[in-house]
Design a protein around this motif. Sequence first.
Motif, mmCIF file in Angstrom:
data_model
loop_
_atom_site.group_PDB
_atom_site.id
_atom_site.type_symbol
_atom_site.label_atom_id
_atom_site.label_comp_id
_atom_site.label_asym_id
_atom_site.label_seq_id
_atom_site.Cartn_x
_atom_site.Cartn_y
_atom_site.Cartn_z
ATOM 1 N N LEU A 66 36.418 48.638 38.634
ATOM 2 C CA LEU A 66 37.739 47.857 38.052
ATOM 3 C C LEU A 66 38.065 48.490 36.647
ATOM 4 N N PRO A 91 38.041 44.734 47.475
ATOM 5 C CA PRO A 91 36.859 43.856 46.882
ATOM 6 C C PRO A 91 36.087 43.271 47.778
ATOM 7 N N ALA A 99 33.666 46.867 35.360
ATOM 8 C CA ALA A 99 34.750 46.488 35.073
ATOM 9 C C ALA A 99 34.994 46.647 33.523
ATOM 10 N N ARG A 103 39.495 43.071 32.670
ATOM 11 C CA ARG A 103 39.494 42.861 34.174
ATOM 12 C C ARG A 103 38.427 42.101 34.598
ATOM 13 N N GLN A 106 38.728 39.603 37.279
ATOM 14 C CA GLN A 106 39.109 39.998 38.624
ATOM 15 C C GLN A 106 37.872 40.173 39.192
ATOM 16 N N GLU A 108 35.703 38.134 40.129
ATOM 17 C CA GLU A 108 35.332 37.022 40.748
ATOM 18 C C GLU A 108 35.465 37.421 42.247
ATOM 19 N N ALA A 109 36.531 38.156 42.684
ATOM 20 C CA ALA A 109 36.822 38.930 44.025
ATOM 21 C C ALA A 109 35.653 39.640 44.388
ATOM 22 N N TRP A 110 34.536 39.805 43.755
ATOM 23 C CA TRP A 110 33.571 41.007 44.044
ATOM 24 C C TRP A 110 32.329 40.330 43.945
#
Length: 226
Positions: A66, A91, A99, A103, A106, A108-110
Motif C-alpha cells: 500500500l 486486498p 504500507a 495509508r 487501509q 484493515e482490508a488486508w
Amino acid sequence: MAENIARVFADAIAPDPTRPLLTWYDDATGERTELSGATLANWVSKTANLLVDELGLGTGDTAGVLLPPHWQTAAVLLGCWSAGLTVAETPGEVDVLFAAADRVGQAEAWSAGDRYALALDPFALPMRQVPPGFADYVLEVRAHGDHFTPYASGAEDLVERARRRADELGLAPGDRVLIDAAAHPDPQDWLLAPLATAATVVLCANLDPTRLPSRTETEKVTRTLT
C-alpha cells in the motif's frame, strides 16, 4: 528458464551501476533524491534479506503493498520479487504487508502476520511514531545485508507485461524518462516498463508544470510521461 524481474533489474544496472537509475522529486517539499543502480540494488537486497532471513518468506509467499510511487516503493517491490514473493493486486490474506504511514487505515482490508510502515520521509529517516501493529521498515531494513542472490523463479509474467507497456508508452533503450507520479501511479508504468527497456527514471510527485522545462534540460530527459 523464463526471465524474471530480478534478472531484468540486474541487466538494467549492469552496464554502469554508478549512473543515476531513479531520481525522485517531490515538488511539494522540494525533495530530490538520486539513486544509482548500485544504491537501489543495496536497498533491494536489504529488503529481500529482511523477507527471507528475518521472516522466512520466499517463493510462493505473498506481499501486500500500500505505497504510492516513490523510490522506497521501488526498493520494496523489487525486494519482494527478488525474494520470489508475489505482490498481491487486491486486498486479502498476505504473508507480509508494507504500507505508507498515511495509508495504514487501509490495512484493515488486508490480513497479514507481519506489517511494516513507511514514512517516506526525505533521507529515509526513521518514523517519529510507528503505528500500532507495525514495524518501521526503514529502521528494520537497515540491519540487513547489502547483497542478495535473487531467487530464480517468480514474477516471470511481469516481464512480458512490462515490455508490452513499454511499447505502448513509446519507451526506448537508454531513454531518460520523466514521469508524473500522479498520472502514472501503476508500477508497470513508472518502474517496470522503464526497467524492461533499460531506461532511467525521473519520478516526480506533486509535479509543478512550471518546472518541467528546466528539469527536462537539467536531467537530460528524452521522454516525458505526464
